[in-house]
Design an enzyme around this catalytic site. Structure first.
Site, PDB file in Angstrom:
ATOM      1  N   LYS A   1     -43.243 -31.731  29.223  1.00  0.00           N
ATOM      2  CA  LYS A   1     -41.859 -32.104  29.477  1.00  0.00           C
ATOM      3  C   LYS A   1     -41.595 -32.178  30.977  1.00  0.00           C
ATOM      4  CE  LYS A   1     -39.813 -30.249  25.238  1.00  0.00           C
ATOM      5  NZ  LYS A   1     -38.804 -29.317  24.675  1.00  0.00           N
TER       6      LYS A   1
ATOM      7  N   ARG B   1     -47.721 -30.782  21.969  1.00  0.00           N
ATOM      8  CA  ARG B   1     -46.590 -31.517  21.410  1.00  0.00           C
ATOM      9  C   ARG B   1     -47.085 -32.926  21.076  1.00  0.00           C
ATOM     10  NH1 ARG B   1     -44.550 -29.110  26.264  1.00  0.00           N
ATOM     11  NH2 ARG B   1     -42.978 -27.496  25.881  1.00  0.00           N
TER      12      ARG B   1
ATOM     13  N   ARG C   1     -48.845 -26.946  16.301  1.00  0.00           N
ATOM     14  CA  ARG C   1     -48.578 -26.239  17.566  1.00  0.00           C
ATOM     15  C   ARG C   1     -48.103 -24.819  17.285  1.00  0.00           C
ATOM     16  NH1 ARG C   1     -46.930 -27.012  23.048  1.00  0.00           N
ATOM     17  NH2 ARG C   1     -44.892 -26.131  23.596  1.00  0.00           N
TER      18      ARG C   1
ATOM     19  N   HIS D   1     -45.659 -30.716  14.716  1.00  0.00           N
ATOM     20  CA  HIS D   1     -45.314 -29.521  15.479  1.00  0.00           C
ATOM     21  C   HIS D   1     -45.788 -28.251  14.781  1.00  0.00           C
ATOM     22  CE1 HIS D   1     -43.254 -29.043  19.266  1.00  0.00           C
ATOM     23  NE2 HIS D   1     -42.681 -27.939  18.861  1.00  0.00           N
TER      24      HIS D   1
ATOM     25  N   HIS E   1     -44.424 -23.501  28.107  1.00  0.00           N
ATOM     26  CA  HIS E   1     -43.043 -23.017  28.066  1.00  0.00           C
ATOM     27  C   HIS E   1     -42.634 -22.534  29.451  1.00  0.00           C
ATOM     28  CE1 HIS E   1     -43.285 -22.027  23.476  1.00  0.00           C
ATOM     29  NE2 HIS E   1     -43.004 -23.289  23.717  1.00  0.00           N
TER      30      HIS E   1
ATOM     31  N   TYR F   1     -42.666 -16.260  18.598  1.00  0.00           N
ATOM     32  CA  TYR F   1     -43.863 -16.050  17.779  1.00  0.00           C
ATOM     33  C   TYR F   1     -44.109 -14.580  17.486  1.00  0.00           C
ATOM     34  CZ  TYR F   1     -44.598 -20.916  18.729  1.00  0.00           C
ATOM     35  OH  TYR F   1     -44.413 -22.273  18.805  1.00  0.00           O
TER      36      TYR F   1
END
Length: 298
Positions: free
Chosen positions: A172, A148, A247, A244, A270, A279
């Site tokens: 995150k 990110r 990514r 992004h 994730h 994906y």
């Protein structure tokens, strides 16, 4: 209970108790600020404790005129989180958004670049300047490690474990993970670090930051977007691309080449495999090819 004071307390809660990033806290706060502006404009006297579902529905109805279905859903989600916080702090007994339905939205598939397009973008960089060497290392890292923008900007010299073949990424909620880094990407970072960055004088507080601007400070999100936009234009690619996108391309290309979805989940950071599963829908022709190659009834 005053709206602005409650919003300030909520922002502190999100940052300290939930461990959210500055960008996430800002995003949640903007949703509530929008509600506060609407309340003031319509002379609504209800407080965070007394506001009811009908008032919130009226606010959402008026806001919906300017928002896409996806943005509406995000706004409602932000409101739900705010009132859950009030319940958590014993200010309210109920959540007035519980019976407010979000608009149904399709799952947005991420935009991706082909391997050739990524090569064209990186090849278009002018390496005769110090910024060129830095920008090549930045784009290579975004793509090779699937980072990110916030993770790239916070990457430190002390996070580089090249001997082991990894970098330490802070994602995150300040959660950290080790991500493999290819030898070629290590080479470009090393060139920038040892030949370019070594001649800069980092500002106090930025001595360990890997990627610096000309003034010796951390780069901004806007600068990364500008680099990507400029190089995309130089490469003659017409797609609407953001940092992004690199990514997304990282994950898609791994999947197309047979990588395990769980491994991709770990590398992307994730929490839920459901997020990574998007994906699986990016390249349906690839999925058909997998069936044709490997299924016993092909």
């Amino acid at each position: 209970m005053i709206w602005q004071k409650t919003l300030t307390d909520y922002s502190i809660y999100l940052k300290l108790e939930r461990g959210l990033s500055e960008n996430s806290v800002l995003s949640y706060s903007l949703d509530i600020e929008k509600l506060i502006r609407w309340i003031e404009a319509h002379n609504v006297t209800q407080t965070p404790v007394s506001i009811d579902r009908e008032t919130l529905q009226d606010f959402i109805y008026h806001s919906a005129k300017e928002l896409s279905a996806r943005s509406q859903a995000r706004l409602i989600s932000g409101l739900k989180g705010f009132f859950e916080y009030l319940i958590f702090e014993d200010y309210r007994k109920d959540n007035p958004t519980d019976l407010i339905e979000s608009p149904k939205i399709g799952r947005k598939l991420p935009d991706t670049l082909s391997e050739d397009e990524i090569d064209r973008i990186i090849s278009s960089i002018d390496l005769s300047t110090p910024q060129g060497e830095r920008n090549r290392a930045i784009l290579e890292t975004l793509y090779a490690c699937g980072l990110r923008v916030s993770e790239l900007l916070s990457l430190k010299l002390s996070d580089l474990y090249f001997k082991e073949g990894y970098i330490l990424v802070t994602g995150k909620g300040n959660k950290q993970r080790f991500v493999p880094i290819a030898a070629s990407t290590q080479k470009y970072i090393t060139i920038y670090r040892d030949d370019i960055r070594v001649h800069q004088k980092p500002q106090p507080g930025h001595t360990d930051i890997l990627f610096l601007n000309r003034r010796g400070k951390s780069l901004t999100r806007a600068m990364i977007f500008t680099i990507v936009r400029n190089q995309t234009r130089e490469a003659g690619i017409k797609k609407k691309i953001s940092p992004h996108t690199f990514r997304h391309s990282f994950a898609t290309h791994l999947l197309e080449n047979g990588a395990d979805l769980r491994a991709i989940q770990q590398m992307l950071g994730h929490e839920s495999i459901t997020t990574t599963e998007i994906y699986m829908h990016v390249d349906r022709s690839h999925l058909a090819e997998m069936v044709n190659r490997f299924h016993p009834r092909r």
